[in-house]
Design a protein around this motif. Sequence first.
Motif, short mmCIF file in Angstrom:
data_model
loop_
_atom_site.label_atom_id
_atom_site.label_comp_id
_atom_site.label_asym_id
_atom_site.label_seq_id
_atom_site.Cartn_x
_atom_site.Cartn_y
_atom_site.Cartn_z
N VAL A 32 0.85 -1.20 0.00
CA VAL A 32 0.00 0.00 0.00
C VAL A 32 0.88 1.24 0.00
O VAL A 32 1.80 1.38 0.82
CB VAL A 32 -0.91 0.00 1.24
N ILE A 33 0.59 2.17 -0.91
CA ILE A 33 1.28 3.46 -0.98
C ILE A 33 0.23 4.56 -0.83
O ILE A 33 -0.64 4.70 -1.68
CB ILE A 33 2.04 3.63 -2.31
N ARG A 34 0.29 5.29 0.26
CA ARG A 34 -0.65 6.40 0.48
C ARG A 34 -0.26 7.57 -0.41
O ARG A 34 0.89 8.02 -0.42
CB ARG A 34 -0.61 6.84 1.95
N LEU A 35 -1.23 8.08 -1.15
CA LEU A 35 -1.04 9.24 -2.02
C LEU A 35 -2.10 10.26 -1.64
O LEU A 35 -3.23 10.21 -2.12
CB LEU A 35 -1.14 8.85 -3.49
N THR A 36 -1.77 11.18 -0.77
CA THR A 36 -2.75 12.08 -0.17
C THR A 36 -2.93 13.34 -1.00
O THR A 36 -1.95 14.01 -1.34
CB THR A 36 -2.30 12.47 1.25
N GLY A 37 -4.18 13.64 -1.33
CA GLY A 37 -4.45 14.87 -2.07
C GLY A 37 -5.76 14.82 -2.81
O GLY A 37 -6.61 15.70 -2.66
N HIS A 38 -5.96 13.80 -3.64
CA HIS A 38 -7.26 13.64 -4.29
C HIS A 38 -8.32 13.40 -3.24
O HIS A 38 -9.42 13.95 -3.31
CB HIS A 38 -7.19 12.50 -5.30
N THR A 39 -8.00 12.55 -2.27
CA THR A 39 -8.74 12.42 -1.02
C THR A 39 -7.71 12.22 0.09
O THR A 39 -6.54 11.91 -0.19
CB THR A 39 -9.72 11.23 -1.03
N PRO A 40 -8.11 12.35 1.36
CA PRO A 40 -7.14 12.17 2.44
C PRO A 40 -6.54 10.77 2.51
O PRO A 40 -5.38 10.62 2.92
CB PRO A 40 -7.97 12.47 3.70
N GLY A 41 -7.32 9.75 2.12
CA GLY A 41 -6.86 8.39 2.30
C GLY A 41 -6.68 7.60 1.02
O GLY A 41 -6.73 6.37 1.05
N SER A 42 -6.47 8.28 -0.10
CA SER A 42 -6.26 7.56 -1.36
C SER A 42 -5.05 6.63 -1.25
O SER A 42 -4.02 6.99 -0.67
CB SER A 42 -6.02 8.54 -2.51
N VAL A 43 -5.21 5.43 -1.82
CA VAL A 43 -4.10 4.48 -1.81
C VAL A 43 -3.83 3.98 -3.22
O VAL A 43 -4.74 3.85 -4.04
CB VAL A 43 -4.37 3.27 -0.88
N ALA A 44 -2.55 3.73 -3.48
CA ALA A 44 -2.13 2.98 -4.65
C ALA A 44 -1.62 1.63 -4.18
O ALA A 44 -1.20 1.47 -3.02
CB ALA A 44 -1.02 3.72 -5.40
N LEU A 45 -1.68 0.63 -5.05
CA LEU A 45 -1.26 -0.72 -4.72
C LEU A 45 -0.13 -1.12 -5.66
O LEU A 45 -0.29 -1.07 -6.89
CB LEU A 45 -2.42 -1.70 -4.86
N LEU A 46 0.99 -1.54 -5.10
CA LEU A 46 2.17 -1.90 -5.88
C LEU A 46 2.36 -3.41 -5.87
O LEU A 46 2.56 -4.02 -4.81
CB LEU A 46 3.41 -1.22 -5.30
N TYR A 47 2.30 -4.00 -7.05
CA TYR A 47 2.62 -5.41 -7.22
C TYR A 47 3.94 -5.50 -7.95
O TYR A 47 4.15 -4.86 -8.99
CB TYR A 47 1.54 -6.12 -8.04
N GLN A 48 4.86 -6.28 -7.41
CA GLN A 48 6.17 -6.44 -8.01
C GLN A 48 6.39 -7.89 -8.39
O GLN A 48 6.31 -8.79 -7.56
CB GLN A 48 7.26 -5.95 -7.06
N ASP A 49 6.65 -8.11 -9.67
CA ASP A 49 6.83 -9.44 -10.23
C ASP A 49 8.31 -9.65 -10.52
O ASP A 49 8.95 -8.82 -11.17
CB ASP A 49 6.01 -9.58 -11.52
#
Length: 214
Positions: A123-140
């Motif tokens: 989980v990578i928090r990216l705050t700004g569009h909403t307070p708790g927006s998250v991105a998800l990083l999958y590494q293969d």
Amino acid sequence: MSEPVGAVPDVRELHGLTITKVSVGRGDNNCYVLRCRATGAQLMVDAANEPARLLDVCGGRLDAVVTSHQHWDHWRYGLAEVVSATGATTYAGAPDADAIEVPTQKRLEDGDIIAWGDSSVEVIRLTGHTPGSVALLYQDSREGSHLFTGDSLFPGGIGNTFGDPDLFASLFTDVSTKVFDRLPDQTRVYPGHGRGTTLGAERPSLAEWHARGW
């Protein structure tokens, strides 16, 4: 992965994961189903709309549903029915969870790991569009990094910060430092609406985005 709304789902096969993208609803919301190839376990990102179609795409089986952020178009018309039908565990960024009417069972913080089957995302928090927006990083290990960004990063810019300079500064800083400074150009980006991109395609435009303020 670029199919229009209503089209046959788009599928990408990785060594350890199958990624299925389907666009739903009038807002062209992207839903992603991530299936662990070793176990068949599945995680869905943004059960936004057309629940019958989403349940068909996942075969009626889900282990987890992550809502990328609180905005209603990413959960209102699909999440409750999908969760009811599958019993999937619900996840969302902690600051956004109370704004999502379907109860969030797991409140996410920056750096958390979500695991299903033999697969996992960071989980990578990216705050700004909403307070708790998250991105998800999958590494293969064989096929690189894959980033599911919700409405925080698109082809051509970061997410909408509604003309607020402080929100823009927050989101631009998070995207710059947590995403572009960390991940390679080959990283594939899977946004919450529309077509995907790569970090390499977007990196040359960072200075332009900062200068324009949106």
